[in-house]
Design a protein around this motif. Structure first.
Motif, PDB file in Angstrom:
ATOM      1  N   TRP A 228       0.836  -1.218   0.000  1.00 13.90           N
ATOM      2  CA  TRP A 228       0.000   0.000   0.000  1.00 13.90           C
ATOM      3  C   TRP A 228       0.865   1.260   0.000  1.00 13.90           C
ATOM      4  O   TRP A 228       0.581   2.226  -0.708  1.00 13.90           O
ATOM      5  N   SER A 229       1.944   1.245   0.794  1.00  9.98           N
ATOM      6  CA  SER A 229       2.830   2.411   0.863  1.00  9.98           C
ATOM      7  C   SER A 229       3.496   2.667  -0.480  1.00  9.98           C
ATOM      8  O   SER A 229       3.600   3.824  -0.930  1.00  9.98           O
ATOM      9  N   HIS A 230       3.987   1.610  -1.145  1.00 10.47           N
ATOM     10  CA  HIS A 230       4.632   1.773  -2.459  1.00 10.47           C
ATOM     11  C   HIS A 230       3.635   2.313  -3.484  1.00 10.47           C
ATOM     12  O   HIS A 230       4.005   3.128  -4.349  1.00 10.47           O
ATOM     13  N   ALA A 231       2.369   1.870  -3.407  1.00  6.38           N
ATOM     14  CA  ALA A 231       1.359   2.359  -4.347  1.00  6.38           C
ATOM     15  C   ALA A 231       1.106   3.855  -4.152  1.00  6.38           C
ATOM     16  O   ALA A 231       0.982   4.613  -5.123  1.00  6.38           O
ATOM     17  N   LEU A 232       1.073   4.304  -2.900  1.00  4.84           N
ATOM     18  CA  LEU A 232       0.892   5.740  -2.655  1.00  4.84           C
ATOM     19  C   LEU A 232       2.094   6.539  -3.137  1.00  4.84           C
ATOM     20  O   LEU A 232       1.944   7.646  -3.671  1.00  4.84           O
ATOM     21  N   LEU A 233       3.300   5.987  -2.955  1.00  5.50           N
ATOM     22  CA  LEU A 233       4.494   6.673  -3.443  1.00  5.50           C
ATOM     23  C   LEU A 233       4.467   6.799  -4.963  1.00  5.50           C
ATOM     24  O   LEU A 233       4.827   7.840  -5.520  1.00  5.50           O
ATOM     25  N   ASP A 234       4.051   5.724  -5.636  1.00  6.22           N
ATOM     26  CA  ASP A 234       3.970   5.776  -7.098  1.00  6.22           C
ATOM     27  C   ASP A 234       2.957   6.817  -7.558  1.00  6.22           C
ATOM     28  O   ASP A 234       3.201   7.546  -8.534  1.00  6.22           O
ATOM     29  N   GLN A 235       1.824   6.900  -6.874  1.00  8.00           N
ATOM     30  CA  GLN A 235       0.817   7.886  -7.251  1.00  8.00           C
ATOM     31  C   GLN A 235       1.333   9.308  -7.089  1.00  8.00           C
ATOM     32  O   GLN A 235       0.951  10.201  -7.854  1.00  8.00           O
ATOM     33  N   ALA A 236       2.207   9.517  -6.118  1.00  4.93           N
ATOM     34  CA  ALA A 236       2.766  10.847  -5.892  1.00  4.93           C
ATOM     35  C   ALA A 236       4.025  11.103  -6.723  1.00  4.93           C
ATOM     36  O   ALA A 236       4.603  12.184  -6.627  1.00  4.93           O
ATOM     37  N   GLY A 237       4.444  10.126  -7.519  1.00  2.00           N
ATOM     38  CA  GLY A 237       5.657  10.303  -8.324  1.00  2.00           C
ATOM     39  C   GLY A 237       6.930  10.222  -7.516  1.00  2.00           C
ATOM     40  O   GLY A 237       7.943  10.855  -7.866  1.00  2.00           O
ATOM     41  N   ILE A 238       6.926   9.436  -6.457  1.00  3.13           N
ATOM     42  CA  ILE A 238       8.086   9.289  -5.562  1.00  3.13           C
ATOM     43  C   ILE A 238       8.672   7.896  -5.770  1.00  3.13           C
ATOM     44  O   ILE A 238       7.946   6.897  -5.811  1.00  3.13           O
ATOM     45  N   SER A 239      10.005   7.821  -5.882  1.00  2.00           N
ATOM     46  CA  SER A 239      10.676   6.538  -6.204  1.00  2.00           C
ATOM     47  C   SER A 239      11.273   5.853  -4.995  1.00  2.00           C
ATOM     48  O   SER A 239      11.965   4.830  -5.151  1.00  2.00           O
ATOM     49  N   ASN A 240      11.087   6.373  -3.795  1.00  2.00           N
ATOM     50  CA  ASN A 240      11.625   5.724  -2.602  1.00  2.00           C
ATOM     51  C   ASN A 240      10.986   4.358  -2.416  1.00  2.00           C
ATOM     52  O   ASN A 240       9.846   4.141  -2.790  1.00  2.00           O
TER      53      ASN A 240
END
Length: 289
Positions: A228-240
């Motif tokens: 879930w955390s990785h999906a939110l990062l992807d939606q925000a354009g964050i690669s961490n």
């Protein structure tokens, strides 16, 4: 002398009577005109109702105006004074009519239809039935029901079955007023609402809150949380990305923070956050021996 005075008094009386007649005559004519108008109205009303005119019922000629005989003022003074004036007899006066007699006829009600008109039966509108509460739903503020699973995890909660287990476990403990579960809930909401700049920083704190709540790092709950955390990062354009530390790993000072000295990790209190190039962004808190 006395006869002269009497003659003068008679002349004065005749003048006064003539003046009275001149004043009264227009008023009498107006009254008669009013009576005539009333008779015409009543006759029209009677004809409308199918009855004979009022004047014909009484056997009187219609539009009859009584005559008033008056004597001009310049005639010889020897004429009798007031006896020459004849007023219309009271028998011919129109009787007083009630106010309702001059009103137009009331509207007649329409005849009832032979066959009653069928009316459509009222359509019963069913009352709104709230959807059944899902597992993990708890009352929202204000006393109304709210599905906190979707409030926390959004639409992914419907597509990721692992989030259902995570949400059910977390919310049941929040409902039981467990402090660590409440803290985890707060970090989840803060991470989801954070902007692009703050999300990577909150990612470290989110991992520490999870291990504070689940010290053994339960994989059944940890794996859907990372997805879930990785999906939110992807939606925000964050690669961490998140890197999990396991008990038994060799201590790496580039990735781990430890208060003790040692070579092996035996306790995990957070995860490693990596940059988009794979380098460490934040270290994981661990215990070593």
């Amino acid at each position: 002398m006395n006869s002269e005075n009497a003659r003068q008094a008679g002349d004065q009386s005749n003048l006064n009577l003539a003046h009275v007649i001149e004043v009264l005559l227009p008023q009498v004519e107006k009254i008669e005109a009013g009576f005539t108008a009333i008779r015409v109205t009543l006759d029209a009303l009677s004809e409308h109702l199918g009855a004979a005119p009022a004047a014909e019922q009484r056997g009187e000629p219609t539009n009859r105006a009584p005559t008033v005989a008056c004597r001009p003022a310049d005639e010889p003074r020897a004429e009798p004074p007031l006896a020459a004036v004849s007023l219309p007899p009271t028998a011919n006066a129109l009787p007083a009519q009630p106010a309702s007699a001059m009103l137009p006829p009331m509207a007649q009600p329409l005849a009832a239809s032979a066959a009653p008109i069928a009316t459509a039966a009222p359509v019963a509108v069913p009352a709104a039935v709230p959807p059944p509460a899902r597992a993990g739903s708890i009352p929202a503020s204000g006393g109304s029901g709210g599905n906190w699973s979707q409030i926390i995890f959004g639409d992914q909660w419907k597509s990721n079955s692992g989030l259902s287990a995570l949400s059910g476990t977390l919310l049941s403990e929040v409902y039981a007023n467990q402090a660590d579960a409440i803290g985890m809930l707060g970090y989840l909401l803060a991470f989801r609402a954070a902007d692009q700049e703050r999300k990577p920083k909150l990612l470290k704190e989110l991992g520490e809150a999870f291990y504070q709540w689940q010290p053994d790092g339960n994989p059944r709950l940890l794996d859907p949380l990372i997805q879930w955390s990785h999906a939110l990062l992807d939606q925000a354009g964050i690669s961490n990305r998140i890197e999990v530390v396991q008990a038994g790993d060799r201590y790496d000072m580039q990735r781990h923070n430890a208060k003790e000295r040692g070579a092996e990790v035996y306790g995990v209190a957070g995860w490693v956050v990596l940059r988009d190039n794979g380098k460490v962004y934040t270290k994981a808190n661990v215990s070593v021996r």
